[in-house]
Design an enzyme around this catalytic site. Sequence first.
Site, PDB file in Angstrom:
ATOM      1  N   LYS A  77     -16.161  10.523  63.251  1.00  0.00           N
ATOM      2  CA  LYS A  77     -15.172   9.511  62.860  1.00  0.00           C
ATOM      3  C   LYS A  77     -13.826  10.129  62.499  1.00  0.00           C
ATOM      4  CE  LYS A  77     -15.931   7.241  58.969  1.00  0.00           C
ATOM      5  NZ  LYS A  77     -17.119   8.038  58.856  1.00  0.00           N
ATOM      6  N   THR A  79     -12.682  13.032  63.458  1.00  0.00           N
ATOM      7  CA  THR A  79     -12.132  13.613  64.681  1.00  0.00           C
ATOM      8  C   THR A  79     -11.428  12.550  65.519  1.00  0.00           C
ATOM      9  OG1 THR A  79     -13.883  15.279  64.681  1.00  0.00           O
ATOM     10  CG2 THR A  79     -12.718  14.926  66.756  1.00  0.00           C
ATOM     11  N   ARG A 100      -9.111  10.885  53.768  1.00  0.00           N
ATOM     12  CA  ARG A 100      -9.619  11.293  52.460  1.00  0.00           C
ATOM     13  C   ARG A 100      -9.639  12.818  52.350  1.00  0.00           C
ATOM     14  NH1 ARG A 100     -15.358   8.835  52.188  1.00  0.00           N
ATOM     15  NH2 ARG A 100     -15.284   9.424  54.373  1.00  0.00           N
ATOM     16  N   LYS A 111     -22.242  19.123  55.546  1.00  0.00           N
ATOM     17  CA  LYS A 111     -21.109  18.970  56.462  1.00  0.00           C
ATOM     18  C   LYS A 111     -20.460  20.299  56.854  1.00  0.00           C
ATOM     19  CE  LYS A 111     -19.339  14.284  55.888  1.00  0.00           C
ATOM     20  NZ  LYS A 111     -18.139  13.493  55.574  1.00  0.00           N
ATOM     21  N   ALA A 279     -18.491   6.715  50.196  1.00  0.00           N
ATOM     22  CA  ALA A 279     -18.635   5.330  50.661  1.00  0.00           C
ATOM     23  C   ALA A 279     -20.029   4.770  50.434  1.00  0.00           C
ATOM     24  CB  ALA A 279     -18.278   5.239  52.140  1.00  0.00           C
ATOM     25  N   PHE A 307     -18.603   6.663  56.332  1.00  0.00           N
ATOM     26  CA  PHE A 307     -19.890   6.236  56.887  1.00  0.00           C
ATOM     27  C   PHE A 307     -19.714   5.073  57.869  1.00  0.00           C
ATOM     28  CE2 PHE A 307     -21.490   8.204  52.787  1.00  0.00           C
ATOM     29  CZ  PHE A 307     -21.870   9.377  53.391  1.00  0.00           C
ATOM     30  N   PHE A 387     -19.212  13.795  73.888  1.00  0.00           N
ATOM     31  CA  PHE A 387     -19.833  15.103  73.697  1.00  0.00           C
ATOM     32  C   PHE A 387     -20.073  15.725  75.082  1.00  0.00           C
ATOM     33  CE2 PHE A 387     -20.286  13.532  69.542  1.00  0.00           C
ATOM     34  CZ  PHE A 387     -20.756  14.516  68.685  1.00  0.00           C
ATOM     35  N   TRP A 415     -12.093  15.711  70.924  1.00  0.00           N
ATOM     36  CA  TRP A 415     -12.530  17.012  70.412  1.00  0.00           C
ATOM     37  C   TRP A 415     -12.070  18.112  71.360  1.00  0.00           C
ATOM     38  CZ3 TRP A 415     -15.079  21.379  71.743  1.00  0.00           C
ATOM     39  CH2 TRP A 415     -15.489  22.235  70.704  1.00  0.00           C
TER      40      TRP A 415
END
Length: 562
Positions: A77, A79, A100, A111, A279, A307, A387, A415
């Site tokens: 998200k 990215t 954030r 993460k 969240a 999220f 991906f 990405w």
Amino acid sequence: MLEKVTFKSDIEIAQSAKMLRIEEIVGQLGIEEDDWEPYGRYKGKLSLDLFQKLQNVEDGKVVLVTAISPTPAGEGKSTVTVGLGQALNRVGKKTIIALREPSLGPSMGIKGGAAGGGYSQVMPMEDINLHFTGDLHAITTANNALAALIDNHIHQGNELNIDPRRIVWKRALDMNDRALRKIVIGLGGPVQGVPREDGFDITVASEVMAIFCLANDLEDLKARLSRMVVAFDYDNQPVTAGDLNAHGALTLLLKDAIRPNIVQTLENTPALVHGGPFANIAHGCNSVIATKLASKLGEMVVTEAGFGADLGAEKFLDIKARYAGINPSAVVIVATVRALKMHGGLAKEYLKNPDLTALENGMPNLEKHLETLKHFGVPVVVAINKFVTDTEEEISFIKEWCKSKGVAAEEADVWARGGEGGEALAKRVLETIETEKNSYKPLYELNVSLQEKIETICKKVYGAGEVQFSPKTLKQMKQFSDFGWDQLPVCMAKTQYSFSDDPKKLGRPENFTITIRELKPSIGAGFIVALTGDVMTMPGLPKVPAANNMDVSEDGKAVGLF
């Protein structure tokens, strides 16, 4: 652009990037010298006076990025948020990103970092993922200063008649540390304080963080801090930070942190990175000050909420946008082939293999999130975050499925290709904003009961068949109504992995029951937290924390952040 399609790690890409000095980024936005302050070469803080100077400037369009229910497969998200912002600039829209600040807890836990990925990152990612400009440390200090003042007040005679058994304010630490969830303090005799049970929340679950991200200015920050309920007295009446005369000192500790941080992306797009409540516990959005200021400085703002859409987007639209007077122009919901296949029952180790059956079985998760967003009346675009293992057939399947539902969808290869890989998505977002009706409104009115608000969210957003309220919750709803707190919005604390309160129920579970085990007043923030399932306000570290792979090289560069 083929040379950009590499398999370098995020940190390798970041460390090889050429950043502009922060004064050049600020200069792009026409900000005068007196309205910002440098924090080194590549970071800065903006003045709170700047918003007053720009108050007559027309607001830019705000685009919210959210996602399907998260899985270990990854959704990307942040990215996509960064990539979309870069792409909008490439197609001629002056765009600012509002994100954030990452918490050290998840960064050191699972993460490993949260500044985007690949060629769609905010920079300097090492600083942002670690101590940044010290905002989270200031919030931690303010939280713990209040905790110290509470215990000192009791030790010094307890003029406010605080019941030590009913203190609801916890200490905070910006780290995942399960051993601190429940502790005993004040041991060792009379001079060491009054013994009582206590505990720690992670800093991003502190009400101070929520207030920090919902306050409009310094005075509003102070007023909200004063309204925080820290305990109940022996007559079961609320005791606030204002009653302890603590709000002035807390505001003093936060006076510099409340100024938004300005940085840049890999493509030198300005980014305001400020605040970071969870969240699944709090409301999951960056600061109102940063988002509103960005909308004055640019034509468009791309921001995210934590999220899936059932948590972050619902809270953005029901809490943040309502309080801040933000009218979002569109919502982008991020989906990936991998995550949808996992929602369709495919195990993580097989996700790289083409599987249209698992993909089709996973689509109900996306469908439920789309249904949820329709309740709010905001135009929606699906971003298929690409991906390298995705096949053309799988991407085409999602596009055709979305088309059959009347929803716009575009692939986002941000990405690997940065803003260039998001241009099709950017154009689709702009087209959707121009052509689709926007009738945004929150899901519920504030004048309905807390029970009705909770049931509305659980049934309309999560798809629950029934909502059960524990005896404690029923008692609290009556008590909160007597205090006049029933007119506040509700902030649900729920697992992020499932629409239900059971994290193992992936996909789109149906006819399930959600149990509300207790309520928590966040009166300063301006909402009531409803806790479901086993949601923890202090997470624990996994068996192999990301921290185990982190190090620093001989020349002082970070290793292992991603």
